[in-house]
Design a protein around this motif. Sequence first.
Motif, mmCIF file in Angstrom:
data_model
loop_
_atom_site.group_PDB
_atom_site.id
_atom_site.type_symbol
_atom_site.label_atom_id
_atom_site.label_comp_id
_atom_site.label_asym_id
_atom_site.label_seq_id
_atom_site.Cartn_x
_atom_site.Cartn_y
_atom_site.Cartn_z
ATOM 1 N N ASN A 13 34.175 50.528 34.966
ATOM 2 C CA ASN A 13 33.321 49.548 34.608
ATOM 3 C C ASN A 13 34.352 48.401 34.316
ATOM 4 N N LEU A 14 35.339 48.457 33.766
ATOM 5 C CA LEU A 14 36.221 47.362 33.373
ATOM 6 C C LEU A 14 36.673 46.551 34.516
ATOM 7 N N ILE A 15 37.164 47.448 35.293
ATOM 8 C CA ILE A 15 37.819 46.915 36.715
ATOM 9 C C ILE A 15 36.774 45.912 37.495
ATOM 10 N N LEU A 16 35.633 46.770 37.549
ATOM 11 C CA LEU A 16 34.519 45.994 38.436
ATOM 12 C C LEU A 16 34.416 44.722 37.743
ATOM 13 N N THR A 46 34.648 40.945 39.021
ATOM 14 C CA THR A 46 33.163 40.284 39.599
ATOM 15 C C THR A 46 33.385 38.923 38.835
ATOM 16 N N LEU A 47 34.012 38.988 37.457
ATOM 17 C CA LEU A 47 34.244 37.691 36.967
ATOM 18 C C LEU A 47 35.279 36.624 37.385
ATOM 19 N N LYS A 48 36.185 37.298 38.114
ATOM 20 C CA LYS A 48 37.244 36.473 38.885
ATOM 21 C C LYS A 48 36.563 35.945 40.304
ATOM 22 N N ARG A 49 35.753 36.739 40.912
ATOM 23 C CA ARG A 49 34.998 36.006 42.062
ATOM 24 C C ARG A 49 34.089 35.084 41.506
ATOM 25 N N LEU A 50 33.370 35.288 40.233
ATOM 26 C CA LEU A 50 32.390 34.252 39.981
ATOM 27 C C LEU A 50 33.233 32.908 39.634
ATOM 28 N N GLN A 51 34.440 32.987 38.870
ATOM 29 C CA GLN A 51 35.087 31.780 38.726
ATOM 30 C C GLN A 51 35.480 31.385 39.976
#
Length: 860
Positions: free
Chosen positions: A136-139, A143-148
């Motif tokens: 979950n942490l990796i996902l 996801t936060l990186k892609r959102l950024q």
Amino acid sequence: MLNDEPPHEVILAIQQALETHVGYVQSDLFDAASLDVPFSPIPVLNELFPDEASLAHLDLVSARLAETQRELQSEIDALQSELRQSQDPEKMQLIQEMISDLLGQMSRIREKATESEAVVRNITKDIQVLDTAKKNLILSMTTLKRLQMLVNALTQLEDLVKEKKYGEVAETLTAVKQISVTFKPYTGVQRVAQVWKRIQEIQGNLRTLIEADFDAFILQESSKPVKAAQITDACLAADVLGPDFRAHLIDRYVALELKEYRRIFRSTDEAGQLDNLSRRFAWFRRTLQTHEIEQGRVFPAEWRVGWHLLAKFVDITRDDLAMLLAKAGSSLTLKALLENLQITTEFENSMAKKWATGVSILRLPFSGWFVDTGRQFQAILSVTSGTHAVSSKPISAAFEPHMSIFVDAQDKVLTDMLAPHRKSKSGRAPPPRPSLDTPNSNGEEETSSLVLPSSTDLFYFYAQSLEQCAKLSTGQPLFELCLLHKKWLRIYAEDVLIASLKRSPSQPQSRRSGDTRYDVRELKHACKLINTADYCLSTASELEDKMREKINEEFKERVSFQAERDMFVSVISAAIVIQLRELETACDAAFATMARTTWAATGQVSGQSAYTGDLVSAADQVIETVKPLVEQKKYLRNLFDKACSLILAKFTGAIVKSRPLKEIGAEQQVKSYLVKMPGEALITASYTRGLTKSTTRLEALLKVIVTPVDPPEGFILNYTLLIGDASFSNFQKILDLKGTPKAQQNALLDDFLTITSTKTDLDSTSFLSSLDMEPPGPGQLGGSLVSPGGSRVSLPHSINGEGIFTTMTSPASTGPMIGGGSNGGSQSGTDTPRGGERREVFSDLRRFVSFGLRKDSMAS
């Protein structure tokens, strides 16, 4: 707890059961055989006493066998005692208790395994939780990186859109769309929903800017100059925005380009009228050229903007033409229709050739409006109809509802073309035709053409009209033209060909030569009709194939010229009837002489009969006249079959009329001529066989007739041998032909009944059953013929009511057939001596001949 090991007795019993006793078995001769195989003492004795010397040890062997018997008995007793002990109930109970204890041990082991599994699960529980947390942490980090990345890309995209850097916008927007796909399942999250909404807003702003720049570029607004390179980049961005926006831009461009066309060529203005159709196409060619030189270069090639421009122009022009043609109504002339349609098809073909390379790679369904370049033009419209609200029909489709004018014009031309050759309904003959009806200036008939020129003119016109109509439309108009062709083929067969065979009352009877009595011109005319009908028959098949090749798919199955081909087969059959009529006329004099011959006054038949030379000469003149004039040899073979049947039928009729008979030798001379009549090139095995069969029966009839009636038994036996039946009426026919007195006939008939009643192998009928004792006179021989080609239609009615054949049917073969008709000269006798048996006679004299027209090859 009980001992885990089984009792000692059980262990011993198992060991004893498993022991093989190999050494003992080898020494025991009686155990060598299997229990399943019947015991044989011979091998045992051979083993014990291999030779005569071994018989000296007989006492020793006997003692050994007795010892073995005692040992076996002791073993059996021991086993029985052990079996009784093992079946003791106490031991059985002990075994059951041991089994129960074993099951309990297994249950305890299973419980311990379950407890061990629970302990291991408790030990690894924390590890599983940590593993899930890691995933979950990796996902979440990904996801936060892609959102950024998505937010940064959106910020960059907004700046590029404001600066109208469409080339970079296309690349950035592509990346934004690819990244945003992963966030689609999370649109329920507020932050993601905001980003998603921001993406839609940026795309909307981008569409607005691109539309404004496109309008400024197309309209060439000086206040807002737009460079062509910028529009080219904008097209790349439009592709990323989706096919709907791209289609919207194309529609917008096409509408602006054709705005002036709608204004200039209104249907209410002079420029929009039907006679100015060429100006419409000229205007579009100039517009298309300007598009390709100027604005068209900014569009990507795969957009095919030129095709869409053409499709919209076609849609507008087709609707305008449909309205103008409907408004013209009955005032629309064929010339105006064809001129405008020609202009239209030339324009469509030029457009198809312009993009021929691009269309050739397309594999699209084709409805069949045009051929060759027309298919390419249809393919262009089919491609563009998927993205535009336009029809895929070409401009020329507007002319189709009015193509009946063209078909009606063809009908009028055909009417005028065939008017000089047709026979009017009132029975008045057409004007004389130089090729047929009138001799040339030297008094000789023209023979250069084997067919009527009118037939070649007709099919030449058919070919021209078919090609012309196929260039204009291959739909309903071409099918209507097909129906028109069928109509005039029927008219040509009935009113030109068949009508020329019917003598009109107003036509003078052709003068017949005193030597031949037959009409040579009528024969030649019949030959030309056969050739003409055969030409029409084959050309009609070619016309059907060509029509099927060009017409639309939905009409292919409805194109058929079979009924018309059948009519031409009927014409051929009718012409052959005319030839047979002339042959009959030529031979009538000889047959009349033969019928008047008094055979009773003739002492002996020697040499050639007076009438035989005339008969052969007359028939030969007719046949030799016909041979070189009929082009297809199959029709000559059919004629020879019918002529052979006719001559033999007339010959038989003359014999019957000339009774009482004594001796006739002419049948061999007639047969000799008929064998040679077709010639070596045309004679067939079936013709020869048929001729032989027919003449053999005729010879049998004459042999019976010349046989003396005394003694009666010999005469009757000769009859049964040659004729082969026990028919009372047939035998009476023989007596009538011989001229036997009535008093003598009664005695012979009684003897006939007496003799034939004992011969059960005789048939009740024979070929004499159809012999007509009152045959028809000259020109009245009824009957039926088969038509060449196996036509399925009935032939026309009697030709002026005076031919030898009044009707003709069309079975499946072209040779003579065994007639069975009941009309055409049937006679009924009055003698019914055998239980009401009707005295049948030849209802068709041709039957007497045709039942044998398949046999002559054996005699030759």
